[in-house]
Each structure stands twice: as structure tokens, then as C-alpha cells.
Design an enzyme around this catalytic site. Structure first.
Site, PDB file in Angstrom:
ATOM      1  N   PRO A   1      -3.185  12.483   2.486  1.00  0.00           N
ATOM      2  CA  PRO A   1      -3.703  12.552   3.772  1.00  0.00           C
ATOM      3  C   PRO A   1      -3.385  11.591   4.673  1.00  0.00           C
ATOM      4  CG  PRO A   1      -5.355  12.314   1.923  1.00  0.00           C
ATOM      5  CD  PRO A   1      -4.039  12.023   1.526  1.00  0.00           C
TER       6      PRO A   1
ATOM      7  N   LYS B   1       1.414   4.291  -3.048  1.00  0.00           N
ATOM      8  CA  LYS B   1       1.157   5.949  -2.728  1.00  0.00           C
ATOM      9  C   LYS B   1       2.644   6.649  -2.661  1.00  0.00           C
ATOM     10  CE  LYS B   1      -2.990   5.630  -1.851  1.00  0.00           C
ATOM     11  NZ  LYS B   1      -4.030   6.288  -2.776  1.00  0.00           N
TER      12      LYS B   1
ATOM     13  N   TYR C   1       0.797  -1.110   0.116  1.00  0.00           N
ATOM     14  CA  TYR C   1      -0.036  -0.095   0.025  1.00  0.00           C
ATOM     15  C   TYR C   1       0.916   1.199  -0.040  1.00  0.00           C
ATOM     16  CZ  TYR C   1      -3.290   3.634   1.287  1.00  0.00           C
ATOM     17  OH  TYR C   1      -4.021   4.940   1.337  1.00  0.00           O
TER      18      TYR C   1
ATOM     19  N   THR D   1     -14.999   7.000   6.606  1.00  0.00           N
ATOM     20  CA  THR D   1     -14.829   6.460   5.025  1.00  0.00           C
ATOM     21  C   THR D   1     -14.749   4.891   5.135  1.00  0.00           C
ATOM     22  OG1 THR D   1     -12.304   6.319   4.419  1.00  0.00           O
ATOM     23  CG2 THR D   1     -13.478   8.502   4.523  1.00  0.00           C
TER      24      THR D   1
END
Ligand code: NDP
Ligand code: 8X3
Length: 256
Positions: free
Chosen positions: A177, A151, A147, A183
Site C-alpha cells: 500500500p 519492506k 523501513y 490507522t
């Protein structure tokens, strides 16, 4: 402005759609779950155009863009927001399928959509590309593995876009962020374990999707000669933690 937002069926993307539409702009809201996009259209009206799109499938992207009505084609702002994390296990225990899904969505999907939209922006000498990265893109943490790497790609791709775009009226920004609640991000990451997802935000005042929508809106509505390249946005409860040191573990090559 006409704004294309990927991942508009939830979280940041949904909040951004509200922010842009409520400020008089038109939004092409793209995601896989068309029922949720349709609900958003019912809420926000005809200034929102729902578009079913799977960013991991280049033909889905091409079809969706080809089917846009002519009056929706000149896209002024592209927000590459669709993305996901899957799992927090150490690398050696991760599923290769999940790694591939993250790469396909967060990096391959993002560049495929960008490549489709960019030439028209260049032809009109105007446009804003807002990529949604993460603090995980430049601050590694245990379990962040692929992950975080996707990014990091988003951040470096944005910087390299800036290199190519210098002298054009097209801008590129990476918004990175930190901890953001409310979310579906952690529900997806913990594969539907909602209790584990809720724990991530326990005892914090995390960022909200509206905070990120506000940031994206600010970036996209700055004067046209201003390009914010990189923005890290965290809640006040979050900061750097430094290197981790494991003590009393077997020496390399030993198992006990
Ligand atoms: P959500 O899970 O709430 O939203 C993710 C969105 O991405 C959904 O609308 C989903 O729509 C869409 N999406 C996922 N896969 C695809 C796909 N293959 N094709 C099209 N759309 C897809 O998470 P957030 O709003 O929190 O996350 C948005 C972005 O922000 C992500 O890139 C995430 O990595 C990043 N981020 C999130 C942080 C957080 O703490 N929440 C912090 C830092 C970055 P659908 O399933 O309908 O396709
Ligand atoms: C999401 C933020 O810290 O969970 O990108 O990776 S983090």
C-alpha cells in the site's frame, strides 16, 4: 476459511478481521495489546479468536500457535500484517535500537510466523499467505532507510516463496500500500506526536484501512489456481516523484 491476521489490534489488521468475519470466515486475531483484541471479539463474536502474540519473540509465536484449539489449527489464510515504521530522520541520525525493532518486527517476525504456518499448508496442499509490504519497499525516499529496506525484504521474500511454492496449492502475495490514513501507523512513526502524524494526510484523500482489507479479501478469495504475486495500491493523489537533486551543497570531501 480460518484466517490468522497478525497486527489485528489496529488499522489494516482490525479492518481485515471485520471483513473476513463479516463474510462468514473465522479469524485468529493476533497482536500484543490483548485488551484491544478482546474488544474486537466483543464486537465480532465467537468467529474471532483473540491471541496475544509478539512477533518479535519466537517463543511467543510458538506458544500462541501451540495453544490454538484443534478446531482453529488448520489455517487457510495467513496475513502477515504486523509491522511498523519508526522515524523519518536521515540514516546517520537514526537510532540503531529503532532500526533493530523494525527489522525484528517487519522481517524477522514475518518469516518466523510464516515458517511456523507453512508446513501445515503444504501438507494440506492449500493456503494463502498475504504479506503486507509497502510502496516504500520498491520506491526509496529520504528518511525511509531501514523501513523501506524491510519492506523490500517482504516483497522479495514473497517472490522467493512463489518460486518455492510453484506446483503446490499454496499461494503468496505481497500487497504494497501507499499513503493510508486512519490507522496508528504515523502516530507510531512519529513516536506519539499526533500533530505530526495528522500532517501526513493533510489535504489528501488517502487510502483507508477498509480499502486494504477489501484488497486482502479479494486476493484470498480468488479461485484457488490464481496467485496474485505483487500488488501496489495507492490513492489517486499519490504518484512517483523521481530522483532528488541537491544543489549548492559542499563538494564531496569539503565541509563548506
Ligand atoms: P497500525 O500501527 O495501525 O497497526 C500495526 C499493527 O501491528 C498493530 O495491530 C500492532 O499491534 C501490530 N504490531 C506491531 N508490532 C507488533 C509486534 N511486535 N507483535 C505483534 N503485533 C505487532 O498500522 P497499519 O495498520 O497502518 O499498518 C499495518 C501494516 O501495514 C504494517 O506492516 C505497515 O508497515 C503496513 N503499511 C502501512 C501503511 C500506512 O500508510 N498505514 C502503508 C503501507 C504499509 P500491537 O501494538 O497491539 O502489538
Ligand atoms: C507506508 C507508506 O510511504 O509512508 O508504508 O512509507 S510510506
Amino acid at each position: 476459511m480460518i484466517v490468522l491476521i497478525t497486527g489485528a489490534s489496529s488499522g489494516f489488521g482490525e479492518a481485515m478481521a471485520r471483513k473476513f468475519v463479516n463474510n462468514g470466515h473465522r479469524v485468529i486475531a493476533a497482536a500484543r495489546r490483548s485488551d484491544r483484541l478482546e474488544k474486537l471479539r466483543e464486537e465480532l463474536g465467537d468467529r474471532l479468536l483473540p491471541v496475544t502474540m509478539d512477533v518479535t519473540d519466537p517463543s511467543s509465536i510458538a506458544d500462541a500457535l501451540a495453544r490454538l484449539p484443534d478446531t482453529w489449527k488448520p489455517i487457510d489464510v495467513l496475513v502477515n500484517n504486523a509491522g511498523l515504521a519508526l522515524g523519518t530522520e536521515p540514516a546517520q541520525h537514526c537510532s540503531l535500537d529503532e532500526w533493530t525493532r523494525m527489522i525484528d518486527t517487519n522481517t524477522r517476525g514475518l518469516v518466523t510466523v510464516t515458517r511456523a504456518i507453512l508446513p501445515e499448508m503444504i501438507a494440506r496442499n492449500t493456503g494463502v499467505i498475504v504479506n503486507i509490504g509497502s510502496v516504500a519497499g520498491n520506491t526509496p525516499y529520504p528518511g525511509g532507510n531501514v523501513y523501506g529496506a524491510t519492506k523490500a525484504f517482504v516483497e522479495q521474500f514473497t517472490r522467493n516463496l512463489r518460486a518455492d511454492l510453484a506446483g503446490t496449492g499454496v499461494r503468496a502475495t505481497n500487497i504494497a500500500p501507499g499513503l493510508c490514513g486512519g490507522t496508528e501507523f504515523s502516530n507510531v512513526r512519529y513516536r506519539g506526536d499526533d500533530a505530526a502524524a495528522a500532517k501526513v494526510y493533510e489535504g489528501t484523500v488517502a487510502l483507508t484501512a477498509e480499502d486494504i482489507a477489501e484488497t486482502a479479501y479479494w486476493v484470498a478469495t480468488l479461485p484457488p489456481h490464481v496467485n496474485v504475486i505483487q500488488l501496489e495500491v495507492v490513492p489517486t493523489c499519490q504518484g512517483y516523484a523521481g530522483w532528488n537533486v541537491r544543489r549548492n551543497v559542499p563538494a564531496p570531501g569539503q565541509t563548506k
